[in-house]
Write a protein that holds these residues in place. Structure first.
Motif, PDB file in Angstrom:
ATOM      1  N   GLU A 330      -2.354  13.575   6.347  1.00  9.59           N
ATOM      2  CA  GLU A 330      -1.769  12.310   5.886  1.00  9.59           C
ATOM      3  C   GLU A 330      -1.288  11.475   7.073  1.00  9.59           C
ATOM      4  N   LEU A 331      -0.718  12.111   8.073  1.00  4.69           N
ATOM      5  CA  LEU A 331      -0.314  11.384   9.284  1.00  4.69           C
ATOM      6  C   LEU A 331      -1.524  10.742   9.961  1.00  4.69           C
ATOM      7  N   GLU A 332      -2.606  11.469  10.013  1.00  9.29           N
ATOM      8  CA  GLU A 332      -3.856  10.957  10.602  1.00  9.29           C
ATOM      9  C   GLU A 332      -4.308   9.685   9.891  1.00  9.29           C
ATOM     10  N   LYS A 333      -4.257   9.685   8.570  1.00 10.91           N
ATOM     11  CA  LYS A 333      -4.674   8.507   7.792  1.00 10.91           C
ATOM     12  C   LYS A 333      -3.755   7.314   8.063  1.00 10.91           C
ATOM     13  N   ILE A 334      -2.470   7.565   8.042  1.00  9.00           N
ATOM     14  CA  ILE A 334      -1.517   6.464   8.232  1.00  9.00           C
ATOM     15  C   ILE A 334      -1.620   5.866   9.632  1.00  9.00           C
ATOM     16  N   LEU A 335      -1.737   6.727  10.621  1.00  2.71           N
ATOM     17  CA  LEU A 335      -1.744   6.259  12.013  1.00  2.71           C
ATOM     18  C   LEU A 335      -3.070   5.646  12.442  1.00  2.71           C
ATOM     19  N   ASN A 336      -4.177   6.089  11.837  1.00  4.71           N
ATOM     20  CA  ASN A 336      -5.498   5.696  12.351  1.00  4.71           C
ATOM     21  C   ASN A 336      -6.412   4.981  11.361  1.00  4.71           C
ATOM     22  N   ASN A 337      -5.901   4.675  10.166  1.00  9.63           N
ATOM     23  CA  ASN A 337      -6.702   3.952   9.178  1.00  9.63           C
ATOM     24  C   ASN A 337      -5.990   2.645   8.830  1.00  9.63           C
ATOM     25  N   PRO A 338      -6.355   1.527   9.484  1.00  3.51           N
ATOM     26  CA  PRO A 338      -5.653   0.249   9.274  1.00  3.51           C
ATOM     27  C   PRO A 338      -5.660  -0.213   7.815  1.00  3.51           C
ATOM     28  N   ALA A 339      -6.750   0.016   7.092  1.00  3.01           N
ATOM     29  CA  ALA A 339      -6.825  -0.417   5.688  1.00  3.01           C
ATOM     30  C   ALA A 339      -5.821   0.358   4.837  1.00  3.01           C
ATOM     31  N   TYR A 340      -5.695   1.639   5.116  1.00  3.92           N
ATOM     32  CA  TYR A 340      -4.760   2.488   4.371  1.00  3.92           C
ATOM     33  C   TYR A 340      -3.316   2.034   4.628  1.00  3.92           C
ATOM     34  N   ARG A 341      -3.039   1.744   5.865  1.00  2.00           N
ATOM     35  CA  ARG A 341      -1.693   1.275   6.234  1.00  2.00           C
ATOM     36  C   ARG A 341      -1.388  -0.087   5.613  1.00  2.00           C
ATOM     37  N   LYS A 342      -2.395  -0.935   5.579  1.00  5.71           N
ATOM     38  CA  LYS A 342      -2.228  -2.271   4.988  1.00  5.71           C
ATOM     39  C   LYS A 342      -1.867  -2.164   3.506  1.00  5.71           C
ATOM     40  N   GLN A 343      -2.466  -1.193   2.814  1.00  4.38           N
ATOM     41  CA  GLN A 343      -2.176  -0.989   1.389  1.00  4.38           C
ATOM     42  C   GLN A 343      -0.741  -0.510   1.194  1.00  4.38           C
ATOM     43  N   ILE A 344      -0.278   0.352   2.096  1.00  2.00           N
ATOM     44  CA  ILE A 344       1.120   0.813   2.028  1.00  2.00           C
ATOM     45  C   ILE A 344       2.079  -0.364   2.189  1.00  2.00           C
ATOM     46  N   ASP A 345       1.772  -1.248   3.140  1.00  2.00           N
ATOM     47  CA  ASP A 345       2.604  -2.442   3.351  1.00  2.00           C
ATOM     48  C   ASP A 345       2.661  -3.304   2.092  1.00  2.00           C
ATOM     49  N   ALA A 346       1.523  -3.465   1.429  1.00  2.00           N
ATOM     50  CA  ALA A 346       1.471  -4.265   0.201  1.00  2.00           C
ATOM     51  C   ALA A 346       2.303  -3.596  -0.902  1.00  2.00           C
ATOM     52  N   ASN A 347       2.217  -2.279  -0.983  1.00  2.00           N
ATOM     53  CA  ASN A 347       3.008  -1.541  -1.966  1.00  2.00           C
ATOM     54  C   ASN A 347       4.503  -1.745  -1.737  1.00  2.00           C
ATOM     55  N   TYR A 348       4.910  -1.724  -0.482  1.00  2.00           N
ATOM     56  CA  TYR A 348       6.324  -1.910  -0.157  1.00  2.00           C
ATOM     57  C   TYR A 348       6.808  -3.310  -0.525  1.00  2.00           C
ATOM     58  N   ARG A 349       5.979  -4.309  -0.302  1.00  2.00           N
ATOM     59  CA  ARG A 349       6.371  -5.678  -0.683  1.00  2.00           C
ATOM     60  C   ARG A 349       6.613  -5.768  -2.193  1.00  2.00           C
ATOM     61  N   GLU A 350       5.748  -5.116  -2.958  1.00  2.00           N
ATOM     62  CA  GLU A 350       5.926  -5.104  -4.411  1.00  2.00           C
ATOM     63  C   GLU A 350       7.190  -4.344  -4.800  1.00  2.00           C
ATOM     64  N   LEU A 351       7.445  -3.244  -4.115  1.00  2.00           N
ATOM     65  CA  LEU A 351       8.646  -2.441  -4.382  1.00  2.00           C
ATOM     66  C   LEU A 351       9.910  -3.281  -4.200  1.00  2.00           C
ATOM     67  N   ILE A 352      10.001  -3.977  -3.067  1.00  2.00           N
ATOM     68  CA  ILE A 352      11.182  -4.788  -2.767  1.00  2.00           C
ATOM     69  C   ILE A 352      11.358  -5.884  -3.806  1.00  2.00           C
ATOM     70  N   ASN A 353      10.258  -6.454  -4.237  1.00  2.00           N
ATOM     71  CA  ASN A 353      10.285  -7.502  -5.259  1.00  2.00           C
ATOM     72  C   ASN A 353      10.833  -6.960  -6.577  1.00  2.00           C
ATOM     73  N   ARG A 354      10.424  -5.745  -6.936  1.00  2.00           N
ATOM     74  CA  ARG A 354      10.878  -5.153  -8.201  1.00  2.00           C
ATOM     75  C   ARG A 354      12.357  -4.782  -8.176  1.00  2.00           C
ATOM     76  N   LEU A 355      12.862  -4.431  -7.015  1.00  2.00           N
ATOM     77  CA  LEU A 355      14.265  -4.038  -6.917  1.00  2.00           C
ATOM     78  C   LEU A 355      15.209  -5.224  -7.099  1.00  2.00           C
ATOM     79  N   GLY A 356      14.724  -6.428  -6.872  1.00  2.00           N
ATOM     80  CA  GLY A 356      15.540  -7.614  -7.080  1.00  2.00           C
ATOM     81  C   GLY A 356      16.409  -7.959  -5.883  1.00  2.00           C
TER      82      GLY A 356
END
Length: 376
Positions: A330-356
């Protein structure tokens, strides 16, 4: 007014401390006493017992410490009656707190609960005790309102205090400045956050270290829990090049390329700070406990990020799945797969939005003071 608080772990200490500060702003006559940690004490609470003497996790540790647990109950009951608060404010920690709720109710003391026990995950039967002994529940997760509604129990959703806690830290420092200030080499960071309980640290940290040590381009930083002696970490860190930092969890998450962390509130904190993460949980029992857990748990995920988003937004490695090999992959994917990391960033933006909006501590304090004044 007089407030008696009970928090039994590090995250409860943090969020209760922010609530105490807000209560003191809104109630100039506030006197606060209780069980908790140094953050609550710093916020103005008279500390009776530290949570380090209460944090027993798992069947065997509880069994081995029954005497201590019983003594803690007796101390708390006697001190509560002597203090005679206007309200008992409980913070998560249901095994201890629901018993204290029953005791307080039997002695005519009002009971508020801040940060609901996770009865939506398991032990749903605890709703009976909550309905019987808790006068007001102040929840911090958006889906909890609907959960309690099905049991005809109205709650007060105040938003999530993680937003307040994260907002209170200074802006992210330049990486080189942070590393120099903490006597570290100028290399990218993998953060290891193995939890705040001794059992989980001893179970998780060796696996985290072994997996993360494969990434030679990065340095390892382990965040230390305030209630755990440094000797515990030093013993586990033998043979590894890793820095140990205490009291700087948020700053480390700001700086890290990725965090390997124990399941708990820190998963949500990493999400709000936007640090990619691998969520780990492992206690005795391995695959057998995992299978039992699948039958007992009423949820698909354990991390708050996934629960709030209702999908697998971050990887969870539970019980027998929490291996060096799986963490490393999993560390390998996060550190070396830009598309995978980009999806995590998008997920976090949605998370923050839901928290209010931030301000959960202030909203909870205002509601508590108002409800107490209504009953005067």
């Amino acid at each position: 007014m007089r407030y008696y608080f009970i928090a039994g772990e590090a995250s409860g200490d943090l969020h209760a401390s922010n609530l105490i500060r807000e209560l003191m702003r809104k109630d100039e006559s506030a006197v606060v006493r209780g069980f908790g940690g140094e953050l609550m004490e710093k916020a103005g609470m008279q500390l009776v017992k530290h949570y380090r003497d209460m944090a027993f996790m798992g069947f065997l540790p509880v069994l081995l410490n029954l005497r201590t647990i019983k003594k803690n109950f007796i101390t708390c009951e006697q001190d509560l009656l002597q203090f005679q608060p206007d309200v008992l404010v409980l913070v998560d920690y249901p095994g201890f707190n629901l018993r204290m709720a029953e005791f307080a109710k039997a002695h005519g003391i009002r009971v508020f609960y801040y940060i609901s026990p996770k009865i939506w995950a398991w032990k749903t039967h605890r709703i009976k005790k909550i309905k019987a002994f808790v006068d007001e529940m102040f929840t911090i997760l958006p889906f909890e309102t609907e959960f309690y509604r099905q049991f005809d129990y109205p709650v007060n959703y105040v938003g999530n205090p993680v937003l307040d806690a994260v907002q209170s830290i200074p802006p992210k420092q330049p990486g080189a400045f942070f590393k120099k200030g903490n006597n570290m080499p100028d290399k990218p960071i993998i953060a290891l956050l193995p939890g705040s309980r001794l059992q989980e640290i001893r179970s998780l940290l060796p696996r985290m270290l072994k997996a993360a040590a494969s990434f030679k381009t990065h340095q390892l930083i382990v965040t230390a829990a305030p209630n755990i002696p440094d000797e515990v970490y030093r013993e586990l860190l033998k043979g590894y090049e890793a820095s140990l930092l205490q009291g700087k969890t948020y700053e480390v998450l700001q700086q890290a390329d990725v965090a390997v962390l124990a399941s708990g509130t820190v998963s949500l904190e990493a999400g709000v700070i936007c640090c990619p993460q691998v969520v780990c949980y492992r206690m005795a029992g391995g695959a057998l406990f995992f299978k039992i857990g699948q039958k007992v748990l009423k949820i698909k995920w354990v991390s708050l990020v996934n629960l709030i988003l209702q999908r697998t937004a971050v990887r969870e490695l539970l019980q027998h799945q929490c291996t060096v090999k799986n963490i490393r992959e999993e560390l390998e994917k996060i550190l070396n797969n830009p598309a995978y990391r980009k999806q995590i960033d998008a997920n976090y933006r949605e998370l923050i939005n839901r928290l209010g909006e931030p301000g959960a501590s202030a909203r909870a304090a205002s509601l508590m003071v108002a409800k107490l004044q209504q009953k005067k």
